[in-house]
Design a protein around this motif. Structure first.
Motif, short mmCIF file in Angstrom:
data_model
loop_
_atom_site.label_atom_id
_atom_site.label_comp_id
_atom_site.label_asym_id
_atom_site.label_seq_id
_atom_site.Cartn_x
_atom_site.Cartn_y
_atom_site.Cartn_z
N LYS B 41 -10.02 0.43 -3.43
CA LYS B 41 -8.96 0.78 -4.37
C LYS B 41 -8.59 -0.39 -5.28
CE LYS B 41 -5.98 1.94 -1.12
NZ LYS B 41 -6.75 1.49 0.06
N SER B 42 -8.38 -1.56 -4.66
CA SER B 42 -8.02 -2.72 -5.49
C SER B 42 -9.19 -3.14 -6.37
CB SER B 42 -7.59 -3.90 -4.61
OG SER B 42 -6.38 -3.59 -3.97
N THR B 43 -10.39 -3.05 -5.83
CA THR B 43 -11.57 -3.37 -6.63
C THR B 43 -11.61 -2.48 -7.87
OG1 THR B 43 -12.73 -3.95 -4.60
CG2 THR B 43 -14.08 -3.59 -6.55
N PHE B 85 -0.39 -6.07 -9.79
CA PHE B 85 -1.28 -6.54 -8.73
C PHE B 85 -0.75 -6.24 -7.34
CE2 PHE B 85 -4.43 -9.71 -10.59
CZ PHE B 85 -4.27 -9.27 -11.90
N GLN B 86 -1.69 -5.95 -6.44
CA GLN B 86 -1.31 -5.81 -5.03
C GLN B 86 -0.68 -7.12 -4.54
OE1 GLN B 86 -4.42 -4.42 -2.41
NE2 GLN B 86 -3.19 -4.73 -0.59
N ASN B 87 -1.33 -8.23 -4.90
CA ASN B 87 -0.79 -9.54 -4.55
C ASN B 87 -0.65 -10.39 -5.81
OD1 ASN B 87 -0.87 -9.15 -1.62
ND2 ASN B 87 -3.09 -9.19 -1.90
N LEU B 166 -0.49 0.84 -10.65
CA LEU B 166 0.39 0.21 -9.66
C LEU B 166 -0.38 0.10 -8.35
CD1 LEU B 166 3.56 2.39 -10.38
CD2 LEU B 166 3.17 0.04 -11.18
N ASP B 167 -0.87 -1.11 -8.06
CA ASP B 167 -1.65 -1.29 -6.83
C ASP B 167 -0.71 -1.69 -5.70
OD1 ASP B 167 -3.58 -1.62 -4.93
OD2 ASP B 167 -4.67 -3.23 -5.96
N GLU B 168 -0.44 -0.75 -4.82
CA GLU B 168 0.43 -0.99 -3.66
C GLU B 168 1.77 -1.60 -4.09
OE1 GLU B 168 -0.84 -0.83 -0.21
OE2 GLU B 168 -2.97 -0.54 -0.59
N ILE B 169 2.39 -0.98 -5.06
CA ILE B 169 3.66 -1.51 -5.55
C ILE B 169 4.71 -1.49 -4.45
CG2 ILE B 169 4.47 0.75 -6.46
CD1 ILE B 169 5.09 -2.66 -8.12
MG LIG Z 1 -5.99 -3.00 -2.01
#
Ligand SMILES: [Mg+2]
Ligand SMILES: Nc1ncnc2c1ncn2[C@@H]1O[C@H](COP(=O)(O)OP(=O)(O)O)[C@@H](O)[C@H]1O
Lengths: 250, 252
Positions: B41-43, B85-87, B166-169
């Motif tokens: 997912k993040s990729t 970003f997730q992080n 929104l990655d893991e907001i």
């Molecule tokens: Mg991820």
């Protein structure tokens, strides 16, 4: 602000009663601020800077394309905050913490175009002396920069703190190096050091770029942050220093 | 048409991360991708934004009918794409205000003074219950997980993107912060009805604030199931039930 400026062979001083200057020797008598501008001389300078006891002072040094020797002697209960902006210098910086609780906070920022070596010698000669060194260099060509950092704690100097943060960002590949030497002869010491040699983190660049900031601007932000960080200096001085980043941009 | 992901394939270290991944998100739509950890997912979000560390083996990404594959991340951002970003990264020495002012200047072509900028940010920071001091600190340095996520939303409010990922907001947010973030996103969506949103999440908590049009389940680099909010609730209750996903779904 007090000022010492070397223009070719001429020395111009504009100093108040807080310090005394004679023949490349500067003596700090009371709390003060001074700027030492060596940016417009081609002459190599040897400068001795000594504080009296119980003083807190700030020094800003600008230098460009010279080989200089700075010799600091900090007396008891005195503190020196130094911001040193160097462009293509080969410097030797010697700091003697000569009295109890003598303290130096040295922020050295260097832009490197040709081969240079910068040597720091910090000598903790008394109890409770503290040194905080930030040496951050950026190499803009294939020529290397060497940071040699020698910290010495004498065997009878108790409860000293020595911190050093040495980093070189290489914008072009070269054989730069960081040589930290800690010679600690007393067990009761708090010592921290970090070193980094390389380029900017790719993930950080991507984060900035993803906000619509062009690569060049990202580098500018990161370089300025890396070289000055939290250090606050006049815009005019920043402009002087950072304009070298633009000149040699290939 | 907003974003079209066409048969994306990506391999990292000989492992297939995206497997013929296709998805179209129209203007004004909200889509959700849910999927187990490590499923890509993040990729995917980084690939959409143009992260140079990922190379596609094949496929194309169209934004408003134009391929953006050859565009750099900043060019994609300036077309209206935004990745939360997730992080979010911490950047020592670069102040948040310098960063945000530069981003704004790159977008508008003119730099605002610090004083005017801080004044302009007042309302946005107030909305997010962020301390004004955060503007003057190094980017995300020493920020809590929640503060970092709020800082991402602050950037959305400032840069006004038209397509938001929104990655893991919701990760790292406590209930109060989740409400603040959710309310701010909801308001942004209301004020900008054409905005498209792609929500990547593990938990449907954030969907209490932003109502999705579609919910997709992603496993092993592709979408294996599409539904509505019911699918999200089902996944929350029953997990991904990977056994249900046949090998055929994964490897065509
Ligand atoms: Mg991820
Ligand atoms: N830069 C990278 N280098 C090596 N492996 C990576 C990299 N980025 C992602 N991966 C791998 O790709 C897979 C998918 O990761 P990711 O996209 O972060 O998953 P998700 O966000 O769904 O949890 C993981 O196996 C991860 O280890």
């Amino acid at each position: 602000m007090n000022k010492i400026k070397v223009e070719n062979n001429k020395i111009i001083t504009d100093l108040d009663q807080s310090l005394f200057y004679d023949e490349y020797k500067l003596k700090i008598i009371k709390n003060t601020n001074v700027m030492i501008d060596l940016s417009e001389t081609k002459k190599d300078i040897t400068l001795e800077i000594e504080t009296k006891e119980n003083t807190v002072s700030s020094i800003i040094i600008l230098s460009h394309l010279t080989n200089n020797y700075f010799n600091y002697k900090i007396k008891a209960y005195s503190k020196l905050n130094i911001v040193h902006l160097a462009v293509d210098n080969t410097d030797i910086i010697n700091v003697d913490l000569k009295g109890k609780e003598a303290n130096v906070n040295y922020h050295y920022s260097h832009l490197n175009f040709k081969k240079n070596q910068v040597t720091f010698n910090v000598n903790h000669l008394e109890d409770d002396t503290e040194s905080y060194l930030v040496n951050h260099g950026v190499t803009l060509t294939n020529d290397k920069l060497i940071f040699e950092v020698n910290v010495y704690v004498a065997d009878n100097s108790k409860n000293c703190i020595c911190n050093q943060d040495n980093k070189i960002i290489m914008l072009k590949s070269n054989t730069s190096s960081i040589l930290p030497n800690l010679l600690i002869n007393n067990q009761e010491v708090e010592a921290n050091h970090s070193a980094y040699l390389g380029s900017f983190n790719k993930n950080i660049l991507f984060y900035l770029e993803s906000r619509g900031i062009s690569k060049n601007k990202c580098y500018e932000l990161l370089l300025k942050g890396f070289l000055l960080g939290e250090v606050k200096i006049d815009k005019q001085l920043q402009d002087w220093f950072f304009h070298y980043l633009n000149i040699k941009k290939v | 048409m907003a974003l079209e992901l066409k048969k994306l394939n990506c391999t990292i270290a000989e492992k297939k991360i995206l497997n013929d991944f296709s998805l179209t998100i129209e203007e004004g739509q909200t889509h959700v991708i849910m999927g187990p950890n490590g499923t890509g997912k993040s990729t995917l979000s980084h690939i959409i934004m143009g992260d140079p560390i990922y190379k596609l083996d094949s496929g194309d990404i169209l934004f408003n009918n134009e391929s953006i594959l050859s565009l750099s991340p900043d060019q994609r951002a300036n077309k209206g794409l935004f990745l939360s970003f997730q992080n979010p990264l911490s950047i020592e020495g670069v102040s948040n205000s310098e960063f945000l002012r530069t981003a704004l200047a790159e977008k508008t072509g003119s730099k605002v003074g610090l004083f005017d900028f801080v004044k302009q940010m007042d309302q946005a920071m107030d909305d997010l219950k962020m301390d004004e001091k955060m503007l003057h600190r190094s980017i995300n340095k020493g920020f809590s997980g929640g503060e970092k996520k709020k800082n991402e939303i602050l950037q959305i409010k400032l840069l006004k993107p038209s397509f938001i990922i929104l990655d893991e907001i919701d990760s790292g947010l406590d209930v109060d912060s989740l409400k603040i973030v959710g309310d701010n996103l909801k308001r942004y969506q209301k004020e900008n009805p054409k905005v498209s949103i792609l929500i990547i999440t593990h938990y449907p908590r954030i969907l209490d604030y932003i109502k999705p049009d579609f919910v997709h389940m992603m496993v092993h680099g592709k979408i294996v199931k599409t539904g509505n909010i019911t699918l999200a609730k089902d996944i929350e209750q029953n997990g991904y039930r990977l056994n249900d996903v046949s090998e055929n779904d994964i490897n065509e």
